[in-house]
Design a protein around this motif. Structure first.
Motif, PDB file in Angstrom:
ATOM      1  N   ASP A  18       0.880  -1.070   0.076  1.00  0.00           N
ATOM      2  CA  ASP A  18       0.009  -0.058  -0.005  1.00  0.00           C
ATOM      3  C   ASP A  18       0.957   1.270   0.046  1.00  0.00           C
ATOM      4  N   LEU A  19       0.395   2.570  -0.129  1.00  0.00           N
ATOM      5  CA  LEU A  19       1.219   3.543  -0.079  1.00  0.00           C
ATOM      6  C   LEU A  19       1.978   3.995   1.137  1.00  0.00           C
ATOM      7  N   THR A  20       1.661   3.338   2.354  1.00  0.00           N
ATOM      8  CA  THR A  20       2.618   3.519   3.281  1.00  0.00           C
ATOM      9  C   THR A  20       3.496   2.323   3.634  1.00  0.00           C
ATOM     10  N   ASP A  21       3.265   1.366   3.067  1.00  0.00           N
ATOM     11  CA  ASP A  21       4.076   0.058   3.078  1.00  0.00           C
ATOM     12  C   ASP A  21       4.730  -0.378   1.749  1.00  0.00           C
ATOM     13  N   ARG A  22       5.841   0.003   1.521  1.00  0.00           N
ATOM     14  CA  ARG A  22       6.340  -0.147   0.186  1.00  0.00           C
ATOM     15  C   ARG A  22       6.895  -1.244  -0.133  1.00  0.00           C
ATOM     16  N   ALA A  84      16.396   4.369 -22.119  1.00  0.00           N
ATOM     17  CA  ALA A  84      15.003   5.112 -21.434  1.00  0.00           C
ATOM     18  C   ALA A  84      14.437   3.944 -20.580  1.00  0.00           C
ATOM     19  N   GLN A  85      14.210   4.550 -19.368  1.00  0.00           N
ATOM     20  CA  GLN A  85      13.724   3.482 -18.281  1.00  0.00           C
ATOM     21  C   GLN A  85      12.238   4.355 -17.870  1.00  0.00           C
ATOM     22  N   PHE A  86      11.204   3.319 -17.676  1.00  0.00           N
ATOM     23  CA  PHE A  86      10.006   4.008 -16.958  1.00  0.00           C
ATOM     24  C   PHE A  86       9.896   3.134 -15.687  1.00  0.00           C
ATOM     25  N   LEU A  87       9.883   3.681 -14.630  1.00  0.00           N
ATOM     26  CA  LEU A  87       9.666   2.928 -13.446  1.00  0.00           C
ATOM     27  C   LEU A  87       8.296   3.292 -12.623  1.00  0.00           C
ATOM     28  N   ILE A  88       7.787   2.380 -12.352  1.00  0.00           N
ATOM     29  CA  ILE A  88       6.188   2.417 -11.778  1.00  0.00           C
ATOM     30  C   ILE A  88       6.085   1.763 -10.577  1.00  0.00           C
ATOM     31  N   GLU A  89       5.541   2.381  -9.570  1.00  0.00           N
ATOM     32  CA  GLU A  89       5.064   1.702  -8.470  1.00  0.00           C
ATOM     33  C   GLU A  89       3.750   2.058  -8.109  1.00  0.00           C
ATOM     34  N   THR A  90       3.013   1.031  -7.831  1.00  0.00           N
ATOM     35  CA  THR A  90       1.591   1.198  -7.280  1.00  0.00           C
ATOM     36  C   THR A  90       1.156   0.260  -6.390  1.00  0.00           C
ATOM     37  N   ALA A  91       0.015   0.592  -5.683  1.00  0.00           N
ATOM     38  CA  ALA A  91      -0.546  -0.232  -4.635  1.00  0.00           C
ATOM     39  C   ALA A  91      -1.788  -0.930  -5.313  1.00  0.00           C
ATOM     40  N   ALA A  92      -2.252  -0.940  -6.648  1.00  0.00           N
ATOM     41  CA  ALA A  92      -3.124  -1.212  -7.352  1.00  0.00           C
ATOM     42  C   ALA A  92      -2.741  -2.446  -7.654  1.00  0.00           C
ATOM     43  N   THR A  93      -3.597  -3.531  -7.878  1.00  0.00           N
ATOM     44  CA  THR A  93      -3.350  -5.080  -8.014  1.00  0.00           C
ATOM     45  C   THR A  93      -2.956  -5.059  -9.550  1.00  0.00           C
ATOM     46  N   LEU A  94      -1.732  -5.557  -9.916  1.00  0.00           N
ATOM     47  CA  LEU A  94      -1.292  -5.681 -11.435  1.00  0.00           C
ATOM     48  C   LEU A  94      -1.958  -6.811 -11.868  1.00  0.00           C
ATOM     49  N   GLY A  95      -1.816  -8.026 -11.568  1.00  0.00           N
ATOM     50  CA  GLY A  95      -2.357  -9.283 -12.237  1.00  0.00           C
ATOM     51  C   GLY A  95      -1.947  -9.494 -13.391  1.00  0.00           C
ATOM     52  N   VAL A  96      -0.699  -9.234 -13.871  1.00  0.00           N
ATOM     53  CA  VAL A  96      -0.129  -9.272 -15.183  1.00  0.00           C
ATOM     54  C   VAL A  96      -0.163 -10.791 -15.654  1.00  0.00           C
TER      55      VAL A  96
END
Length: 199
Positions: A18-22, A84-96
């Motif tokens: 989550d946004l507080t627990d990375r 080029a690098q795109f680094l993304i962090e999210t608390a949303a479920t990826l499920g890729v």
């Protein structure tokens, strides 16, 4: 649409608790070899759009929270290169991997669009660093942080923590013990904490 030459584009997406627990829960990497030019602004827009989802019950569109880092580098020292690098962090479920989550399917749509443009694309789940890799990254971080040559260090321990950070302990020739805690994002080491214990 401004296209620019890139040897490689790396996209790393990490799902955190989550946004507080990375603490990292899941991750996915996409490596694009354009073989020429690529529109990085278009790609950036495509990635950001993957985080706008429609609620299945209400039909309302909402923006999922994320951190987005865009790194573009060019080297003209001897052989030239551009990445080029795109680094993304999210608390949303990826499920890729399972393809079940909305964001996961949107990320796979980006992969499909990249392939349709003729780019070579490799993608899959992020793998954790091996113990040897943790040791290598940690020793280089100790060398940089404490200004001590890596050749004078002896690795004592290297490991991963539950929060996604890595910790390495090493001893210098003079008996000084160095401890460093770090994360690796897109191949770049960020030091979170460090400690030096004199003999």
């Amino acid at each position: 649409m401004a296209e620019s030459y890139r040897d490689q584009v790396v996209i790393e997406i990490r799902q955190i608790a989550d946004l507080t627990d990375r603490r990292i829960v899941a991750g996915y990497r996409i490596v694009v070899s354009p073989g020429g030019t690529i529109d990085l602004d278009w790609l950036s827009d495509q990635l950001k759009a993957a985080f706008i989802v429609t609620d299945v019950e209400t039909g309302e569109r909402r923006q999922e929270s994320y951190w987005f880092t865009d790194l573009r580098t060019e080297t003209h020292w001897g052989a030239a290169g551009a990445q080029a690098q795109f680094l993304i962090e999210t608390a949303a479920t990826l499920g890729v991997g399972a393809g079940g989550a909305v964001i996961g399917s949107e990320i796979l749509n980006v992969v499909t669009k990249l392939k349709a443009k003729g780019y070579e694309v490799r993608h899959g789940e992020l793998e954790a660093l091996t113990d040897d890799e943790i040791g290598d990254y940690g020793l280089r971080a100790i060398e940089t942080t404490f200004n001590v040559p890596i050749s004078t260090l002896t690795l004592r321990s290297a490991g991963a923590r539950e929060d996604g950070e890595y910790t390495v302990r090493a001893t210098g020739r003079d008996g000084t013990v160095y401890t460093i805690t770090f994360v690796v994002r897109g191949g770049v080491t960020r030091v979170c904490a460090h400690h030096k214990e004199l003999p």
